[in-house]
Design an enzyme around this catalytic site. Structure first.
Site, PDB file in Angstrom:
ATOM      1  N   CYS A  49     -25.799   1.239   3.929  1.00 35.93           N
ATOM      2  CA  CYS A  49     -25.562   2.457   3.958  1.00 35.93           C
ATOM      3  C   CYS A  49     -23.914   2.832   4.151  1.00 35.93           C
ATOM      4  O   CYS A  49     -23.359   3.945   3.641  1.00 35.93           O
ATOM      5  CB  CYS A  49     -26.324   3.273   5.073  1.00 35.93           C
TER       6      CYS A  49
ATOM      7  N   ARG B 152     -29.730 -10.504   7.782  1.00 35.38           N
ATOM      8  CA  ARG B 152     -30.111  -9.734   9.237  1.00 35.38           C
ATOM      9  C   ARG B 152     -30.594 -11.250   9.899  1.00 35.38           C
ATOM     10  O   ARG B 152     -31.226 -12.043   9.686  1.00 35.38           O
ATOM     11  CB  ARG B 152     -31.431  -8.883   9.302  1.00 35.38           C
TER      12      ARG B 152
ATOM     13  N   GLN C 129     -32.971  -4.864  -1.230  1.00 32.36           N
ATOM     14  CA  GLN C 129     -33.719  -3.713  -1.146  1.00 32.36           C
ATOM     15  C   GLN C 129     -33.558  -2.923  -2.517  1.00 32.36           C
ATOM     16  O   GLN C 129     -32.516  -3.032  -3.043  1.00 32.36           O
ATOM     17  CB  GLN C 129     -33.456  -2.670   0.179  1.00 32.36           C
TER      18      GLN C 129
ATOM     19  N   ASP D 271     -32.674  -0.019  -2.464  1.00 36.79           N
ATOM     20  CA  ASP D 271     -31.982   0.889  -1.497  1.00 36.79           C
ATOM     21  C   ASP D 271     -31.193   1.943  -2.376  1.00 36.79           C
ATOM     22  O   ASP D 271     -30.747   1.680  -3.213  1.00 36.79           O
ATOM     23  CB  ASP D 271     -30.998   0.054  -0.639  1.00 36.79           C
TER      24      ASP D 271
ATOM     25  N   HIS E 108     -29.129   5.847  -1.760  1.00 34.41           N
ATOM     26  CA  HIS E 108     -28.626   6.969  -0.593  1.00 34.41           C
ATOM     27  C   HIS E 108     -28.272   8.116  -1.470  1.00 34.41           C
ATOM     28  O   HIS E 108     -27.527   7.997  -2.554  1.00 34.41           O
ATOM     29  CB  HIS E 108     -27.304   6.387   0.181  1.00 34.41           C
TER      30      HIS E 108
ATOM     31  N   LYS F  66     -38.429  11.068   9.470  1.00 34.99           N
ATOM     32  CA  LYS F  66     -38.393  10.319   8.246  1.00 34.99           C
ATOM     33  C   LYS F  66     -39.928  10.357   7.602  1.00 34.99           C
ATOM     34  O   LYS F  66     -40.761  10.835   8.436  1.00 34.99           O
ATOM     35  CB  LYS F  66     -38.040   8.815   8.486  1.00 34.99           C
TER      36      LYS F  66
ATOM     37  N   HIS G  60     -31.412   8.192   3.349  1.00 37.49           N
ATOM     38  CA  HIS G  60     -31.777   6.955   3.093  1.00 37.49           C
ATOM     39  C   HIS G  60     -32.982   6.720   2.265  1.00 37.49           C
ATOM     40  O   HIS G  60     -34.139   7.322   2.940  1.00 37.49           O
ATOM     41  CB  HIS G  60     -31.831   6.004   4.244  1.00 37.49           C
TER      42      HIS G  60
HETATM   43 ZN   LIG Z   1     -29.222   3.370   4.481  1.00 36.79          ZN
END
Ligand SMILES: [Zn+2]
Ligand SMILES: [Zn+2]
Length: 646
Positions: free
Chosen positions: A345, A374, A392, A394, A396, A476, A522
């Site tokens: 992000c 992580r 991911q 992922d 945005h 969310k 996200h």
């Molecule tokens: Zn994010």
């Protein structure tokens, strides 16, 4: 003062004498299917006397609360059995856990799995004896004296830590335990249990304390439910993705890189096919892919808030050009050094900021598959489902307030698309709402929650509210899929964020010419690819859809004489773009078939001299069907028709 109290039970109000027991007001409904009750919402024993006006509801044996009571009661039963079989054993604590319970004992000798059948047998005897389970309240000092006389030093230690002056004790037969309860009314209510394992555990989880002996078990309301559960546990063992990953040659782990998979070529096929699939969806749904840096100056993490809230979970590195190689992990340490990204992000805000944005640029949808690191504790690492590195799917979305609903609705449609394609029958949605600690006003929160709710309704999905479980910066949608083993995984999330655009001072020029803040969404659909692959392997038992199968066809030769033909068939298959190989080894067919089955190859093409002469193959399918001889051309045509999703 009235001599009677009013009790509402099963929806009906009636007057009863004070002291009437809970079970009596539940009328004939109390068989072994009801194990306790809720009085004004509080769980109590069926034998509890009613002292004031109250609403009483039965707690069914197979309800979540009922199961919890049964399981903890079974832990008591186990402790009673253990103490009668192994004199000198002290009890400590015995809580319930997901799907079961444990009890920690201090025995003269640690227990082994060989002890379990004997303990189970004793438990069955005690259950059959129908011992009444009775609650009493005693002054704490008296309880300390009693347990002290019994030599139960751990109980004494627990009691000394309790602030209340009076404590409750549960007795069954000649056995007793300090306990809050509630419990089933008698041991006969415990009908279906199994002891599942032993382990060592430190008293109070502290390695400086004595090592205790823990026994695990599970219990259900009925024998059928217990058997079904044990069947699922066995299936989960057989389908463990770490085991199948090894058997299928997909990935490996090594202590040299804890929590980080080495993808082998076949595992890489699954990984890449999933990425390709999501990329095709991106083209359809209007996402643009980027790659942003892996390692950033810690200043970025300070601005994003990760330095304050997430740095224990980050891999940090010194600045290679600084005079000192030391890493400063203090709150002020962000002024120097680097951090490996745990999330994409903050980096994506730089892509947004790269140009002056106007309302015409929005929504801007930016996707990235980069590796994220992580620093998970080593104790929680678990195969692919809990890792230190992941990719991911992922993305945005930067959009205006007015675009939120459409964007969320579109992503929900994508979620359904993906999970249906991947063979998950059910998808469950939860809307996580404003937590106690939050940014922004209650009114803003209600408005954005409303938008997420509308987007869900537009997709005609039913959803639950998960109250107070939103992130501090926005509500969310959490998306769960139950797998074939009846476990539920949280996979996807769609999350509103008003905070990062603020922190990174993002803006756009509105149609009215004002400078406004965009909202950030996200969202990930598969979530972590690592975790998703782990879940998918266990859900399917490794029998993946054709397009995901690492090896799609294997040609098995019956003898050396047909080697050339077998190799030719494999070459033709590869020519079609399929992942095919030929097993030409001089081994028995049964052996070759077993190996192909273990590798979960969906199609096996067996060729012998007869097939070679007639340009045929004997087709065997991984999923059970008998083999069938078909023309080679027909086989190739059939494979060409195998569907690719999206
Ligand atoms: Zn994010
Ligand atoms: Zn207890």
């Amino acid at each position: 003062m009235s001599a009677e109290i009013t009790v509402v039970a099963n929806g009906q109000a009636r007057a009863v004498a004070p002291g009437t027991r809970v079970r009596e007001v539940l009328d004939g409904k109390v068989g072994r299917d009801v194990v306790a009750a809720r009085v004004d919402g509080k769980l109590v024993d069926l034998s509890r006397p009613l002292t004031h006006d109250a609403t009483v509801e039965p707690v069914a044996a197979d309800s979540p609360e009922g199961l919890d009571i049964i399981r903890h009661s079974t832990a008591h039963l186990m402790a009673q059995a253990v103490q009668s079989l192994f004199p000198g054993t002290q009890v400590t604590i015995g809580p319930t856990i997901e799907d079961g319970f444990f009890y920690d004992f201090a025995p003269p000798q640690p227990f082994t799995v060989e002890d379990l059948p004997k303990i189970e047998q004793k438990m069955r005897e005690l259950a059959k004896a129908d011992l009444r389970v009775e609650r009493s309240e005693v002054p704490r000092e008296e309880a300390i004296a009693t347990f002290g006389r019994m030599g139960e030093h751990y109980k004494v230690e627990i009691l000394k830590g309790i602030p209340e002056e009076s404590v409750s004790i549960y007795r069954q037969g000649d056995w007793m335990d300090l306990c809050r309860g509630p419990h089933v009314p008698s041991t006969r209510y415990i009908r279906a249990f199994k002891l599942t394992g032993v382990a060592g555990a430190y008293w109070r989880g502290d390695e400086r304390n004595a090592m205790l002996s823990r026994i695990y078990g599970t219990a259900f309301a009925t024998k059928e439910a217990l058997e079904e559960h044990l069947r699922m546990v066995e299936l989960a063992r057989q389908r463990d993705h770490r085991r199948l990953g090894r058997e299928m040659g997909l990935f490996l782990f090594d202590p040299i890189a804890p929590g980080q998979p080495f993808y082998l070529p076949k595992g890489m096929v699954i990984f890449n096919e999933l990425v390709d699939y999501v990329r095709r969806l991106y083209r359809r749904y209007g996402f643009d892919e980027v790659i942003t840096p892996q390692i950033y100056r810690n200043e970025l993490w300070h601005t994003s808030g990760h330095w304050d809230n997430f740095r224990e979970n980050m891999f940090l590195a010194p600045d290679p050009e600084a005079a000192t190689a030391a890493i400063d992990t203090t709150p002020e340490g962000w002024r120097q050094g680097y951090g490996v990204k745990p999330m994409n992000c903050p980096g994506h805000t730089y892509v947004y900021r790269a140009e002056k944005r106007s309302y015409r640029d929005l929504p801007l949808r930016i996707a990235e598959f980069s590796r994220l690191h992580r620093a998970e504790r080593s104790g929680v690492l678990h195969g692919l489902t809990r890792v230190r590195v992941m990719s991911q799917d992922d993305a945005h979305i930067f959009c205006t307030e007015a675009q939120i609903e459409d964007e969320v609705a579109m992503n929900l449609a994508m979620v359904r698309d993906v999970y249906t394609t991947l063979g998950f029958e059910r998808i469950e949605f939860k809307l996580a709402t404003m937590p106690e600690q939050h940014l922004g006003t209650t009114e803003q929160w209600r408005m954005s929650e409303e938008k997420l709710g509308n987007a869900l309704r537009r997709n005609q999905v039913s959803f639950e509210i998960n109250p107070g479980e939103g992130a501090f910066y926005g509500p969310k949608i959490e998306i769960y899929v139950p797998d074939a083993l009846k476990r539920k995984w949280q996979v996807a999330t769609i999350q509103l964020d008003y905070n990062l655009p603020e922190r990174f001072d993002l803006h756009f020029t509105s149609s009215a010419g004002t400078e406004d803040r965009p909202v950030m969404i996200h969202r990930a659909i598969l979530g972590s690819l690592e975790r998703f692959i782990g879940v998918l392997i266990e859900h399917t038992g490794g029998v993946l859809p054709f397009w995901l199968a690492p090896e799609q066809v294997r040609v098995l030769s019956l003898s050396e004489k047909v080697e050339a033909y077998a190799a030719e068939v494999a070459a033709l298959l590869k020519g079609l773009g399929l992942r095919a190989s030929a097993d030409l080894r001089n081994e028995k067919l049964g052996f070759k078939v077993r190996e192909a089955e273990l590798a979960k190859v969906p199609y096996m093409a067996v060729v012998g001299e007869r097939e070679a002469a007639a340009r045929q193959i004997a087709l065997r399918l991984l999923r059970g069907e008998k083999s069938q001889v078909i023309a080679l051309d027909e086989f190739l045509e059939r494979l060409k028709r195998e569907p690719l999703p999206a």
